[in-house]
Design an enzyme around this catalytic site. Structure first.
Site, short mmCIF file in Angstrom:
data_model
loop_
_atom_site.label_atom_id
_atom_site.label_comp_id
_atom_site.label_asym_id
_atom_site.label_seq_id
_atom_site.Cartn_x
_atom_site.Cartn_y
_atom_site.Cartn_z
N ASP A 414 42.69 -26.80 -70.65
CA ASP A 414 41.46 -26.16 -71.04
C ASP A 414 40.68 -25.91 -69.76
O ASP A 414 40.95 -26.53 -68.74
CB ASP A 414 40.71 -27.13 -71.96
CG ASP A 414 39.35 -26.61 -72.32
OD1 ASP A 414 39.24 -25.41 -72.56
OD2 ASP A 414 38.41 -27.41 -72.36
N THR A 416 36.87 -25.29 -69.55
CA THR A 416 35.53 -25.86 -69.49
C THR A 416 35.57 -27.36 -69.72
O THR A 416 36.15 -27.82 -70.69
CB THR A 416 34.66 -25.21 -70.56
OG1 THR A 416 34.91 -23.82 -70.53
CG2 THR A 416 33.21 -25.50 -70.30
N GLU A 524 22.87 -23.93 -73.70
CA GLU A 524 21.61 -23.74 -74.38
C GLU A 524 20.49 -24.44 -73.64
O GLU A 524 19.42 -23.86 -73.43
CB GLU A 524 21.70 -24.31 -75.81
CG GLU A 524 22.26 -23.34 -76.79
CD GLU A 524 21.58 -23.49 -78.14
OE1 GLU A 524 21.68 -24.59 -78.70
OE2 GLU A 524 20.94 -22.54 -78.59
N PHE A 572 24.98 -20.41 -84.97
CA PHE A 572 26.13 -20.05 -84.16
C PHE A 572 27.39 -20.62 -84.78
O PHE A 572 27.41 -21.74 -85.26
CB PHE A 572 25.96 -20.64 -82.77
CG PHE A 572 27.17 -20.47 -81.92
CD1 PHE A 572 27.35 -19.29 -81.23
CD2 PHE A 572 28.14 -21.44 -81.83
CE1 PHE A 572 28.47 -19.10 -80.46
CE2 PHE A 572 29.26 -21.26 -81.07
CZ PHE A 572 29.42 -20.08 -80.38
N GLY A 710 38.59 -20.14 -73.70
CA GLY A 710 37.89 -19.21 -74.57
C GLY A 710 37.03 -18.25 -73.77
O GLY A 710 36.40 -17.36 -74.32
N ASP A 711 37.03 -18.42 -72.47
CA ASP A 711 36.12 -17.63 -71.65
C ASP A 711 36.61 -16.21 -71.42
O ASP A 711 37.73 -15.86 -71.76
CB ASP A 711 35.95 -18.32 -70.30
CG ASP A 711 34.63 -19.04 -70.24
OD1 ASP A 711 33.71 -18.60 -70.94
OD2 ASP A 711 34.53 -20.02 -69.50
N ASN A 849 37.81 -28.19 -79.48
CA ASN A 849 38.65 -27.00 -79.59
C ASN A 849 40.01 -27.20 -78.93
O ASN A 849 40.87 -26.35 -79.04
CB ASN A 849 37.94 -25.79 -78.97
CG ASN A 849 37.53 -26.07 -77.55
OD1 ASN A 849 37.55 -27.23 -77.13
ND2 ASN A 849 37.19 -25.06 -76.81
#
Lengths: 1215, 348
Positions: A414, A416, A524, A572, A710-711, A849
């Protein structure tokens, strides 16, 4: 071990249920509802709900023996030995039953004791849980009863820090607004608090007399294992109120920050969600173990062959002419010369029992023991894998995959939180088509260096601020300077969007310096922190408003507190990839603020304004190429009428019982359109410490690393550059769905057409790339290849028709980057390589994830210590930092592989050698199946005389030191190629076993033919066999010593000890008359043979001759075909033995500036969220599992709002 | 930038990084858990291989020579008589002859090839006789042999456990098939005494065969297997039986018959009177009479000596050839060019 380990973890927490938390498959919901009459036991009676007592034990006193034994005998080896033991009680058997019963019972005993101990711990646990007190409403009073007596429908009161005894419907709380805070550490390991909010209608039922009046009826779903969903209705006085997970308090969680709450029991005992999740994950078996099974099968066929030869021989041999055997009429069938066929069959069984030692019964137990110690003592206690900042040592959660770590060829990582730190800092932004932010990322710097360009550093100005989540410098925006920009209104919208559109909770003093933000994701928090620094200080949130202290808006220096009314929050999730807030300004303006991934935002923009959109797109690309994470911000003004009509639909959707999530998404879609782009943000995501060098080391070790993220593609590529996964010397294949042609087709809006089009494109590209890769392989220039593919293309490429091409192409590439992939695709890619290429795969990740990918790979690794526990809970090993993979794989994995290989092949050898001597003897006994060795010799051979040294080797053997293993990562390739456990290696061992058994048998018997001492006396059968056995024990033990690369004093102790143990045993054994064995064959035998010179001469000669073959082989092999490790050994043969102790003690005192910084950050109050990466990495596992089952289950985080655990003294201690 | 960070982190009141952390999970250092136990790391260098071979040859060759000399010093006369002792006219039906009641005596001459110093051991050697057959080996009762009270303990003795309802002592096939050829020797009509005492292992006599256990009901069945026993002599004195009952490991075996306690000179002719009673003809077994002296090592067996010499010689040869190879084609120790990734850097 995973089981027991988590048990111990939970023991320390004194909480029962965390062991049972597993991410299992979502069980399809049972049809129908359950109706619960609260506070009315009589009404609930007919339904017969289950009680609240739980039992997690596997056995009880009565079932322990049968069930425990049954489990043991599910192992083929044990079952085999059980059969042999039964066989050996019949007269067919040449051996006494003890021969097989003793080792079997020892093995069973050890396993059963372990089982019993674990189960006893579970029982203790259950008992203390079931009897913990809980206050229940009875006759208008709170009465304390044990948990186990709790019934569905009861009204309970849970005090602060107490655990919820069952799944409760949250009715009332002492907090205003009917909220309470729960800690779910036992469910998912997250230590941050989650807010639960009771329905307004029930807030009053707080005191006993009030609560007594509560007579509600709950209609809800049947018990299921989905932790994050709940649908139901509460019917009070004919009013139907929809229930959501927000009103459900799950068993296993605890109450925080709330004096007490009152709730109604919905699900009890084993029907609670946490218990429904208590399913064991199918345990992974290592590849080595599967190969081991093949070896055992081979042994079985050898055994069968030997028995067949012996049996046929016996049929041929048996004849009445040997009158001294008393084969008269009426002789038993086994020796009846009249029926040679029966003789053959029966002898077959005889020999089966006789040669049973060829199957190493103690092998599995020994390996288990070795691996357990390797995990518990080596991996868990390795100081090199201890991360000081997060105070986390490595953790092996399963012990049966150690050697798998030594053979990994593909790593799926992964990005991140794994490769990068997930320390998000607001770094740049683009507002209204203008880029702000002067910083230069490390990735840009690295890229520039590679291209030989000198980067101009912009000196930091006084306005620059660097705090947690914010690292930004641009005089044009800071301190209200934005008012002078050409688009101040856009700036204002931008900052307001940052300050309003989020689900962050402020905490601490309401001053800009002291406030801390608790957010679902660090992104966030960074965005809100940015707003704060731009002068839009969000300081308070109530359920309906957001308070922002705005500076410089009207005029420079003026400050005013503005309260925005929050009307709706469109949350979200990973399908929406965006989040919207509808708010009303104090002046009545109605605005929808939206932020989200560029792809989803651009789709929903109002037409026109293409200049801004295009320049923003450029900026997004530029940010992406700098390795920054981007989000787009947009807004939309709403009219009152439009909003009201939409809001009706929204409320309707919100209270629907079925498919609520889906409906909500659909309704949201109605309003999130025709947006106006404000700008975009760029957040820097820093690389973890030591990642590039670790990746370089691993790739030198022959491991290929794939990044699945996922980026965005640009971000992913740049991270790959930064990690030195890709460099300019590589030929890159990029398969991308973000091309003009695809966009054009997509804009036509025909999904079928789009799918067909993209599929064709992907197909062509794959084909082209494949051809090119072929060509570049043949050119011998050795140019390395890299593949970059995005999620959309991957979807088509993973199609069965194209999968083969994709696999071929990707296997030729030395690095592969998959971006914008979903959790499901991560798992698909992993299993494609695992199943398609038959290579050993490892997945590493930190977030929820990554769970699917971690479970899909051979070895799953979770990053622990920083974020939540979801990945760790699903993993096989947990480490604190990506760079510890070097130690885990190159040191522990490699050694473990070497050791297990050695142990297995040695077991094979020693049992084969021993059994073959017996086999040769059979030829000289008229194939009668007479045993050569005494029963006890045979039974103790495996469990005493040769047991310990092999375990010592399994623990202590190492070819080269840990530092050399890391210095020469290429050594790891031996594991990938499986150099030490191929058939050739086994064949060499088998050959020498054959040779040695021939030497052992023939040399010993040859010297027994004539008088054996001065007084002319002769040896009998048992003298010869004892001599042979002595030689066997000595030979196999010394053979082990020859196989060792390093010899510690434990080697000496165990090997000498084993040989000594044999002599002690035989001295005692031959000195006593065994009462149960009616034949005192062994009586005084050792004294007799030791009184002759023959014994000593044989004892010197036979092992030397037997081992001479191996010695010559080893000498030649080392000389002419040295293994790599042997060269390394020679290179460093004169190196002094350095202990890492001195070096290790310095750790922590000398930190680099970077370490200092990350340490300082780690000391900060941190947001403990596991959902990494706001925009794209989100907990999609639930829907992943659901979609695997073909069930639709929308994702839903626990709650949007999260809260720090800083203020609670209890959680503070955890840190 | 970093100083700023440090100050900002200090500002939040975090703990002093250098102070020991209270709940550190840092693993303790121990040589065991860090896998740094002191160890010797033997490397099998050519020097080691060569010296190991040399060492073995230096130890083995002398031992081999000594054992071979010892074996060569033993004088052994082996006389095979199972055919010779049957009258020529009856050789067509050997089994019939041996089962008949004819006179089985047979007188033969043996010439002593070399001077034999006393004690000279007399053995009989049987061939193709499976004393180690499973059915045979277990057909005995050690408790019965040892203990007078356990004479009924004959369950393992099948099929020779009892006769006419009363137990056989000693029971079982082993005892039943006791060898019953006898030998007597004379030189120039002077009888040569054969000492039949102490021909069995002392531990057998003392512990395995009872002093108060007397043969009973032995060889009374319809089928006679072998020798009969004097019922007035306890089993512990029946040394022939004791020797016989220590079953041999292989189908070809020797058993001690007695000792001649005078020296025999070279070329002396011994008159042997063999009583050829034992039936090995059914299964084509050879019978041999062996007269042998012993050395410190035992009887005449070249095996050990030859084995030691061969291994010693082989090791010497190996040491030599390894040395030659080492000189001709040396491999530098720890030469990195041998590393697989240096040999083909592409890694394919």
């Amino acid at each position: 071990m995973g089981r027991s380990d988590s048990t111990s973890m939970e023991m320390s927490d004194r909480q029962p249920s965390s062991r049972t938390v597993r991410l299992g498959r979502l069980q399809p919901q049972a049809p129908g509802h359950r109706t619960i009459f609260c506070n009315d036991p009589e009404a609930n009676l007919p339904v017969k709900f289950k009680g609240n007592s739980i039992s997690t034990t596997k056995f009880n006193i009565l079932t322990f023996l049968p069930k425990g034994l049954f489990e043991q005998f599910r192992r083929v080896a044990n079952l085999y030995f059980l059969m042999i033991s039964i066989l050996s009680t019949t007269p067919i058997s040449p051996v006494h039953p003890i021969t097989n019963v003793v080792p079997l019972s020892l093995v069973l005993f050890v396993s059963l004791v372990k089982e019993a101990f674990e189960d006893w711990k579970r029982l203790q646990n259950d008992r203390s849980v079931n009897s913990s007190p809980i206050e229940v409403l009875q006759n208008q009073k709170w009465e304390s009863i044990p948990w186990r007596r709790l019934q569905v429908g009861d009204i309970v009161k849970v005090k602060q820090d107490g655990f919820f005894p069952a799944d409760l419907l949250f009715l009332a709380s002492t907090n205003p607004d009917g909220v309470c805070y729960t800690e779910t550490a036992n469910l998912d390991g997250e230590t941050n608090l989650k807010i639960r909010k009771a329905l307004e209608r029930t807030w009053d039922y707080l005191t006993p007399d009030k609560a007594f009046e509560f007579k509600g009826e709950i209609q809800c779903e049947q018990p299921n294992n989905s932790l994050y969903t709940f649908t139901g209705n509460l019917i009070i006085q004919k009013h139907t109120l929809p229930l959501s997970p927000n009103q459900i308090l799950l068993r296993g969680c605890s109450l925080r920050n709330t004096a007490y709450i009152v709730g109604a029991v919905v699900f009890t005992g084993h029907e609670t969600k946490v218990m429904m999740n208590a399913m064991s994950v199918p345990s992974k078996r290592s590849t080595m173990e599967k190969k081991l099974d093949k070896l055992i099968l081979t042994l079985f066929s050898i055994l069968f062959l030997m028995c067949l030869i012996g049996a046929i021989g016996s049929g041929v041999f048996i004849d009445r002419k040997y009158y001294y055997l008393g084969l008269h009429e009426g002789v038993e069938n086994q020796f009846n010369p009249n029926n040679k066929f029966v003789v053959t069959i029966l002898t077959m069984f005889t020999l089966l029992t006789l040669y049973s030692t060829i199957i190493p019964i103690s092998l599995y137990v020994s390996i288990e023991m070795i691996k357990f110690i390797q995990c518990a003592q080596y991996i868990n206690k390795d100081i090199h894998m201890y991360h000081i900042e997060s105070n986390t040592p490595a953790l092996a959660r399963t012990s049966n995959l150690n050697e798998e770590l030594g053979q990994v060829e593909y790593i799926f990582s992964d990005k991140t939180g794994t490769l990068t730190r997930n320390l998000m800092e607001f770094f740049k932004c683009s507002i209204g088509g203008e880029v702000y932010g002067t910083g230069i990322t490390e990735i840009e710097r690295g890229g520039a260096q590679r291209n030989g360009i000198k980067v101009e550093e912009v000196p930091r100005t006084v306005t620059a601020v660097h705090e947690k989540g914010f690292n930004f410098d641009d005089t044009r925006l800071m301190c209200g300077a934005w008012r002078n920009e050409h688009n101040p209104d856009t700036c204002k919208e931008f900052f307001r969007c940052l300050a309003i559109c989020h689900t962050v909770l402020p905490e601490g003093d309401e001053s800009p310096e002291k406030i801390t933000y608790q957010a679902a994701s660090p992104d966030e928090a960074a965005l809100v922190a940015a707003a704060k620094n731009f002068g839009f200080f969000f300081y308070r949130r109530t359920p309906t408003t957001i308070m922002v202290r705005e500076s410089h808006v009207e005029k420079m220096g003026s400050v005013q507190d503005i309260s925005y009314e929050i009307l709706n929050v469109l949350e979200f999730n990973s399908t929406r990839k965006r989040q919207s807030v509808i708010c009303r300004y104090p002046n009545g303006r109605l605005v929808l603020y939206c932020k989200g991934a560029d792809s989803v935002i651009f789709e929903r923009l109002m037409d026109g304004n293409n200049d801004l959109n295009n320049s923003s797109r450029e900026h997004l690309e530029y940010f992406g190429s700098s390795g920054l994470r981007t989000l787009c911000l947009a807004y939309k003004d709403l009219s009152n009428e439009m909003y009201e009509s939409w809001n009706d639909k929204f409320i309707q959707a919100k209270s629907s019982l079925r498919d609520r999530e889906k409906k909500l998404d659909e309704v949201s879609e109605l309003i999130e359109n025709d947006l106006i782009l404000i700008g975009c943000t760029a957040i820097e995501d820093k690389l973890q410490e030591g990642v590039p060098s670790c990746i370089e080391t691993l790739s030198r070790a022959g491991i290929k690393i794939w990044v699945l993220t996922g980026d965005k593609m640009e971000t992913a590529i740049n991270i790959a550059y930064a990690c030195s996964l890709i460099n300019n010397g590589m030929k890159q294949f990029i398969i991308n769905s973000d091309t003009d042609s695809i966009r054009e087709v997509e804009s036509r809006g025909d999904p079928v057409e789009t799918a067909r089009f993209i599929r064709d494109i992907v197909k062509q590209k794959l084909k082209k790339c494949l051809e090119e890769s072929q060509r570049s392989l043949h050119t011998l220039s050795g140019q390395k290849l890299a593949l970059v593919i995005d999620g959309k293309c991957l979807m088509y490429a993973l199609d069965p028709a194209l999968r083969g091409n994709l696999l071929n192409l990707s296997l030729r590439c030395s690095s592969v980057v998959c971006c914008r992939v979903s959790p499901l695709q991560k798992a698909q890619v992993t299993s494609m390589v695992r199943k398609g290429a038959q290579k050993i795969t490892l997945s590493i990740g930190d977030g929820a994830n990554d769970v699917s990918m971690i479970q899909a790979a051979h070895v799953g690794i979770g990053i622990s210590g920083m974020e939540g526990m979801q990945a760790v809970m699903a993993s096989d090993f947990a480490i604190a930092q990506f760079r510890f993979l070097t130690d885990l794989l190159l040191v522990h994995g490699r050694w473990s592989y070497l050791r297990i290989c050695k142990v297995v092949t040695y077991f094979f050898y020693k049992n084969l050698t021993f059994t073959l001597t017996q086999f040769w003897f059979t030829f000289h006994t008229g194939f009668s199946g007479q045993r050569f060795y005494d029963d006890w010799f045979q039974s103790l051979y495996n469990v005493i005389f040769t047991a310990l040294p092999v375990i010592v080797v399994g623990l202590f053997d190492k070819d080269v030191s840990a530092s050399l293993s890391k210095k020469y990562p290429e050594l790891y390739k031996e594991g990938i190629r499986n150099t030490y456990f191929r058939w050739r290696v086994v064949a060499v061992w088998a050959f020498f076993a054959l040779y040695q058994s021939l030497v052992l048998y023939n040399f010993v018997t040859a010297s027994s033919k004539i008088a054996n001492n001065l007084s002319g006396k002769m040896f009998g059968l048992w003298d010869v066999s004892t001599m042979a056995f002595t030689c066997v024990v000595v030979t196999v033990n010394i053979r082990l010593l020859m196989a060792c690369n390093s010899i510690t004093r434990w080697h000496h102790i165990s090997i000498l000890g084993s040989i000594l143990a044999w002599f002690v045993f035989i001295y005692i054994y031959s000195g006593i008359m065994t009462p149960y064995d009616r034949q005192e064959n062994e009586y005084h035998v050792i004294h007799i043979i030791m009184s002759t010179f023959y014994f000593y001469l044989t004892l010197l000669l036979v092992p030397v001759v037997a081992l001479l073959g191996d010695f010559i082989y080893q000498g030649l092999q080392r000389w002419f075909f040295p293994y790599d490790y042997q060269i390394i050994q020679e290179l460093h043969r004169n190196d002094p033995e350095v202990s890492s102790r001195a070096k290790l003690q310095e750790i922590g005192n000398q930190r680099t500036a970077d370490e200092e910084r990350s340490y300082a950050i780690s000391q900060l109050p941190r947001e403990t969220s596991k959902h990494t990466g706001f925009a794209f990495d989100s907990p999609g596992y639930e829907s992943f599992f659901a979609s695997q089952q073909g069930v639709y289950a929308p994702q839903k985080a626990w709650d949007v709002a999260r809260r720090a655990s800083m203020r609670q003294p209890k959680t503070h201690k955890r840190k | 930038m970093n100083t700023e960070m440090a100050s900002s982190s200090g500002g939040t009141g975090s703990t002093d990084p250098s102070a020991p952390r209270r709940h550190s999970k840092r693993p303790k250092y121990s040589r065991f858990t860090q896998q740094e136990l002191p160890a010797c790391k033997p490397i099998l260098t050519p020097q080691w291989v060569i010296s190991a071979f040399t060492l073995i040859s230096f130890i083995f060759i002398p031992i081999g020579v000594a054992s071979l000399l010892a074996s060569r010093n033993v004088v052994e006369i082996v006389y095979r008589y199972e055919t010779d002792c049957i009258p020529i006219n009856l050789r067509g039906d050997k089994v019939g002859y041996i089962q008949s009641t004819l006179d089985k005596n047979c007188i033969k001459m043996i010439t002593v090839p070399k001077r034999m110093k006393h004690p000279i051991y007399v053995y009989y050697q049987l061939d193709n006789f499976y004393q180690n057959h499973r059915r045979y080996v277990k057909s005995r009762s050690d408790t019965q042999l040892r203990d007078k009270k356990k004479e009924n303990d004959t369950s393992s003795c099948e099929p020779e456990e009892s006769n006419g309802g009363s137990p056989i002592v000693p029971c079982g096939l082993v005892a039943w098939s006791l060898f019953n050829d006898t030998y007597s020797f004379s030189i120039k009509n002077e009888p040569l005494a054969v000492n039949k005492n102490d021909i069995s292992w002392k531990s057998d006599r003392d512990s395995k065969f009872g002093k108060d256990v007397f043969p009973k009901n032995f060889q009374n069945g319809t089928l006679k297997g072998g020798a009969t026993l004097n019922e007035s002599i306890p089993l512990s004195k029946q040394e022939d039986l004791i020797v016989w009952m220590r079953t041999a490991a292989l189908p070809t075996f020797r058993k001690l018959y007695g000792r001649i306690e005078v020296d025999l000179q070279a070329n002396e002719v011994i008159n042997v009177t063999l009583e050829n009673n034992y039936n090995t003809y059914s299964f084509n077994g050879k019978k041999k009479l062996v007269l042998s002296t012993t050395s410190w090592l035992g009887g005449k067996n070249d095996f050990l000596g030859i084995a030691y010499l061969t291994v010693g010689g082989l090791c010497f040869f190996l040491a030599l050839s390894f040395t030659v190879v080492y000189l001709v084609k040396p491999r530098k120790l720890g030469d990195p060019s041998y590393l697989s990734w240096n040999r083909n850097p592409a890694g394919h």
